[in-house]
Design an enzyme around this catalytic site. Sequence first.
Site, mmCIF file in Angstrom:
data_model
loop_
_atom_site.group_PDB
_atom_site.id
_atom_site.type_symbol
_atom_site.label_atom_id
_atom_site.label_comp_id
_atom_site.label_asym_id
_atom_site.label_seq_id
_atom_site.Cartn_x
_atom_site.Cartn_y
_atom_site.Cartn_z
ATOM 1 N N SER A 109 0.834 -1.199 0.000
ATOM 2 C CA SER A 109 0.000 0.000 0.000
ATOM 3 C C SER A 109 0.871 1.252 0.000
ATOM 4 C CB SER A 109 -0.956 -0.060 1.198
ATOM 5 O OG SER A 109 -1.935 0.939 1.141
ATOM 6 N N ASP A 159 -9.927 -3.862 -5.544
ATOM 7 C CA ASP A 159 -9.254 -2.969 -4.587
ATOM 8 C C ASP A 159 -9.822 -1.557 -4.715
ATOM 9 O OD1 ASP A 159 -7.534 -1.449 -3.021
ATOM 10 O OD2 ASP A 159 -5.756 -2.560 -3.636
ATOM 11 N N HIS A 190 -7.901 -4.817 -1.041
ATOM 12 C CA HIS A 190 -6.652 -4.183 -0.639
ATOM 13 C C HIS A 190 -5.977 -5.074 0.400
ATOM 14 C CE1 HIS A 190 -4.223 -0.559 -0.850
ATOM 15 N NE2 HIS A 190 -4.124 -0.551 0.464
#
Length: 208
Positions: A109, A159, A190
Amino acid sequence: MPDTTPAMSRPHVWQPGSSLPPLLLLHGTGDDEHGLVPLGEDLAPGSALLSPRGTVLEGTMPRFFRRLQEGVFDEDDLRERADELADFIHTAGNTYGLQPRSLIAVGFSNGANMAAALLLLHPELLAGAVLIACMPPLTKPPATDLTGRRVLISGGLQDPVAPPEQTQILAAQLRASGADVDLLTHHGGHQVEPTHLPAIRKFLRPAD
């Protein structure tokens, strides 16, 4: 005597290892320098691990650079923080005896976005990267020669934070700079996708 230079005052985990490659672990928003260590140990047993903490706070959550809103990055801050992190990596390499351009970044991320920024802004630092749940850190990346760098991207088709079309843009940017990019997708969101872990292990240890 411990290194007391400003760069080395950044909170971080250093775990020595004898296997290759050494990993640079870059955590996601709200995590810290300990968060990806178990993943690094699983992906590359015996490898040295260097895991710094992001120094920007969003509320109480550590990040590697500021964002203006979800999916919109403060690119001036990103460049400044990338320079600071590059300085830390250079100094840590000298302190811990890492060979130049030996590290492979493994980021999730926000950490994956910072790893991509390091590739584009400081290509001399990394041998490659594993980018999990990522998107382009820069709207107009600089002209960078990434010939010889290997990148594996893992992204979720559902996501909401790093949409697949954004992940594909980043893959195209890195390929345009000469990187060898493999893009893996899964049907989740995610996340670190368990079914992608064997491919990541093979990417990190291609001769095994």
